[in-house]
Design an enzyme around this catalytic site. Structure first.
Site: not given
Ligand code: 13P
Length: 251
Positions: A95, A167, A213, A173, A234-235, A9-11, A97
């Site tokens: 998600h 999640e 994470s 994050g 994510g990251g 997920n590149w957000k 967010e």
């Molecule tokens: P991180 O891996 O940056 O914690 O993000 C997880 C995430 O929200 C994937 O959708």
């Protein structure tokens, strides 16, 4: 046996050139491996360019959100048919967010999930508790309500086509990962609930990803748990080497 599924997920990160570059690097790093299903979910505006970069590889394309509506006067929205048209296989829905910052609810996630299925897109339905909820001991209750609400009214046949991502919001994050035991406890709970809702064989076939994470150094232990079937990253998905290492850990 459930095939592991790793999605990046590149957000809201990267620009066109860096998106294409990352996708191209991954096509060569992951070439020839079919033991793990892999998807990249770039920002919607770069789906087309990333689709082109992924042509001929087994890496799939995914989106980060979609409208539950078919078409029409919905300024700023992207429909399931548009995602399908550009070559998406899957779409992340609900998600945390989007739930936190854009007012998404279990009901809206439910409508989007049904719409995605009607276009043949695989919904990656996200659930997860906030830190206060975990500290108050209500994790199981929160997850139960999110799963029931997000999947309300699905037939067992449709449920068999979805992916769930657990999640925990406090792990996203933050560098704080749920321990493998903490994650497994919730994954097992979700699997049990899916069996109750859709039957044991459908429940056994549904992949449940862990997200929050996930890094190359914790991925293997997390995915070694019996009910953790992959990761939503994510990251660590923004760097080809770390994402490829997470995929390697899923093998
Ligand atoms: P991180 O891996 O940056 O914690 O993000 C997880 C995430 O929200 C994937 O959708």
């Amino acid at each position: 046996m459930r095939k592991p599924f790793i999605a990046g997920n590149w957000k809201m990160n990267l620009l066109c050139e860096s998106s294409v570059d990352l996708a191209q690097r991954l096509t060569s790093l992951l070439a020839g491996d079919s033991s793990v299903q892999v998807a990249l979910c770039p920002p919607a505006v770069y789906l087309q360019q990333v689709a082109t970069a992924l042509q001929g590889s087994s890496i799939e394309l995914g989106a980060q959100n979609m409208s539950p509506e078919k078409e029409g006067a919905f300024t700023g929205e992207v429909s399931g048919s548009m995602l399908k048209d550009v070559g998406c296989h899957c779409v992340i829905l609900g998600h945390s967010e989007r739930r936190q910052f854009f007012g998404e609810t279990d009901a809206s996630v439910n409508a989007k999930t049904k719409a995605a299925l009607s276009y043949g897109l695989t919904p990656i339905v996200c659930v997860g508790e906030m830190l206060e909820q975990r500290e108050a001991g209500t994790t199981a209750k929160v997850i139960d309500a999110q799963v029931r609400g997000s999947l309300n009214g699905l037939t067992p046949e449709h449920a068999g086509q979805i992916v769930i991502a657990y999640e925990p919001v406090w792990a996203i994050g933050t560098g704080k990962t749920a321990s493998p035991a903490q994650a497994e406890e919730v994954h097992a709970q979700i699997r049990k609930l899916l069996a109750e809702l859709f039957g044991a064989s459908v429940s056994e076939s549904i992949r449940i990803q862990y997200g929050g994470s996930v890094k190359p150094d914790n991925a293997a232990e997390l995915m070694g748990q019996p009910n953790i079937d992959g990761a939503l990253v994510g990251g660590a998905a923004l760097k080809a080497d770390s994402f490829a290492a997470i995929v390697a850990a899923a093998r």
